[in-house]
Design a protein around this motif. Structure first.
Motif, PDB file in Angstrom:
ATOM      1  N   PHE A  78     -25.920  35.332 -52.775  1.00  0.00           N
ATOM      2  CA  PHE A  78     -27.232  35.333 -52.135  1.00  0.00           C
ATOM      3  C   PHE A  78     -27.979  36.558 -52.641  1.00  0.00           C
ATOM      4  O   PHE A  78     -27.574  37.687 -52.370  1.00  0.00           O
ATOM      5  N   LEU A  79     -29.065  36.339 -53.381  1.00  0.00           N
ATOM      6  CA  LEU A  79     -29.822  37.421 -53.993  1.00  0.00           C
ATOM      7  C   LEU A  79     -31.211  37.448 -53.364  1.00  0.00           C
ATOM      8  O   LEU A  79     -31.905  36.434 -53.339  1.00  0.00           O
ATOM      9  N   MET A  98     -24.546  45.698 -43.917  1.00  0.00           N
ATOM     10  CA  MET A  98     -23.956  44.415 -44.321  1.00  0.00           C
ATOM     11  C   MET A  98     -22.561  44.619 -44.900  1.00  0.00           C
ATOM     12  O   MET A  98     -21.654  43.823 -44.662  1.00  0.00           O
ATOM     13  N   VAL A  99     -22.372  45.689 -45.658  1.00  0.00           N
ATOM     14  CA  VAL A  99     -21.061  45.971 -46.249  1.00  0.00           C
ATOM     15  C   VAL A  99     -20.075  46.362 -45.165  1.00  0.00           C
ATOM     16  O   VAL A  99     -18.978  45.806 -45.060  1.00  0.00           O
ATOM     17  N   TYR A 100     -20.445  47.323 -44.332  1.00  0.00           N
ATOM     18  CA  TYR A 100     -19.494  47.894 -43.389  1.00  0.00           C
ATOM     19  C   TYR A 100     -19.256  47.030 -42.151  1.00  0.00           C
ATOM     20  O   TYR A 100     -18.358  47.314 -41.373  1.00  0.00           O
ATOM     21  N   GLN A 137     -20.676  42.904 -53.051  1.00  0.00           N
ATOM     22  CA  GLN A 137     -22.059  43.113 -52.631  1.00  0.00           C
ATOM     23  C   GLN A 137     -22.640  44.230 -53.488  1.00  0.00           C
ATOM     24  O   GLN A 137     -21.915  45.110 -53.943  1.00  0.00           O
ATOM     25  N   PHE A 138     -23.950  44.173 -53.704  1.00  0.00           N
ATOM     26  CA  PHE A 138     -24.599  45.262 -54.407  1.00  0.00           C
ATOM     27  C   PHE A 138     -26.071  45.305 -54.046  1.00  0.00           C
ATOM     28  O   PHE A 138     -26.612  44.359 -53.481  1.00  0.00           O
ATOM     29  N   PHE A 139     -26.679  46.442 -54.354  1.00  0.00           N
ATOM     30  CA  PHE A 139     -28.126  46.527 -54.299  1.00  0.00           C
ATOM     31  C   PHE A 139     -28.627  47.246 -55.531  1.00  0.00           C
ATOM     32  O   PHE A 139     -27.929  48.072 -56.120  1.00  0.00           O
ATOM     33  N   ASN A 151     -25.073  39.351 -52.157  1.00  0.00           N
ATOM     34  CA  ASN A 151     -23.801  39.214 -51.443  1.00  0.00           C
ATOM     35  C   ASN A 151     -23.097  37.954 -51.922  1.00  0.00           C
ATOM     36  O   ASN A 151     -23.731  36.900 -52.010  1.00  0.00           O
ATOM     37  N   LEU A 152     -21.823  38.039 -52.200  1.00  0.00           N
ATOM     38  CA  LEU A 152     -21.017  36.893 -52.614  1.00  0.00           C
ATOM     39  C   LEU A 152     -20.299  36.303 -51.412  1.00  0.00           C
ATOM     40  O   LEU A 152     -19.651  37.028 -50.652  1.00  0.00           O
ATOM     41  N   TYR A 153     -20.403  34.971 -51.265  1.00  0.00           N
ATOM     42  CA  TYR A 153     -19.688  34.258 -50.209  1.00  0.00           C
ATOM     43  C   TYR A 153     -19.040  33.010 -50.789  1.00  0.00           C
ATOM     44  O   TYR A 153     -19.609  32.371 -51.672  1.00  0.00           O
TER      45      TYR A 153
END
Length: 184
Positions: A78-79, A98-100, A137-139, A151-153
């Protein structure tokens, strides 16, 4: 006497009908994915990058929201793009939140910062180990006007042993995406 004969007969039947158990040879599921060929993507939201041709990009319902679909892996990245309007710190906090949120299930979180000053591309890449719902996940930001988060799901239960090869494949794709990311 008759009872003894029945007992002996049943005992012989039970003992003689059993199969000798043999250990099965160990084996592992071998998942092979094609070597990625990268395709360029240009968004009307002021950024470009390269992604694997093994995936396809779909627009979400919102402007500047995209799905990078890996249909054979049942995975989606999801980008999302956000313009920065004096709320840079809020976007960073939201990404970290979102990460934590996954610390309940994640066994560890590896954070790698990246910086490409010549392209004005900065950010963090998070790899979550263990049975967390999102493994990567990244930004990416230029820290003044643009902010992109991803985010990868997987569309399956988070079993690290099962999805491990897919996560590694997608991780390489996302790192390539970051390396080729540019603002327009």
């Amino acid at each position: 006497m008759f009872k003894k004969l029945i007992f002996i007969f049943l005992t012989i039947m039970i003992v003689s009908c059993g199969k000798e158990t043999k250990p099965k040879p160990s084996g592992e599921l071998r998942l092979e994915y094609p070597q990625p060929k990268y395709v360029s993507f240009s968004s009307p939201c002021n950024f470009t990058f390269e992604y694997s041709d093994f995936a396809k990009i779909d627009n979400a319902k919102e402007n500047c929201w995209y799905y990078i679909n890996y249909p054979k892996m049942k995975a989606k990245v999801f980008l999302t793009y956000f313009p920065i309007k004096n709320d840079f710190a809020l976007h960073v906090k939201e990404s970290e939140k979102m990460v934590y949120e996954h610390t309940i299930k994640a066994t560890s979180i590896d954070t790698k910062s990246f910086s490409y000053p010549e392209k004005k591309v900065f950010g963090n890449f998070y790899e979550l180990k263990g049975p967390s719902a999102s493994n990567l996940q990244f930004f990416v930001t230029d820290s003044t006007r643009h902010y992109v988060t991803a985010n990868l799901y997987f569309n399956s239960r988070p079993k690290p042993d099962s999805i491990g090869p897919a996560v590694e494949y997608i991780k390489k794709d996302l790192l390539h995406l970051i390396d080729t990311f540019q603002w327009k």
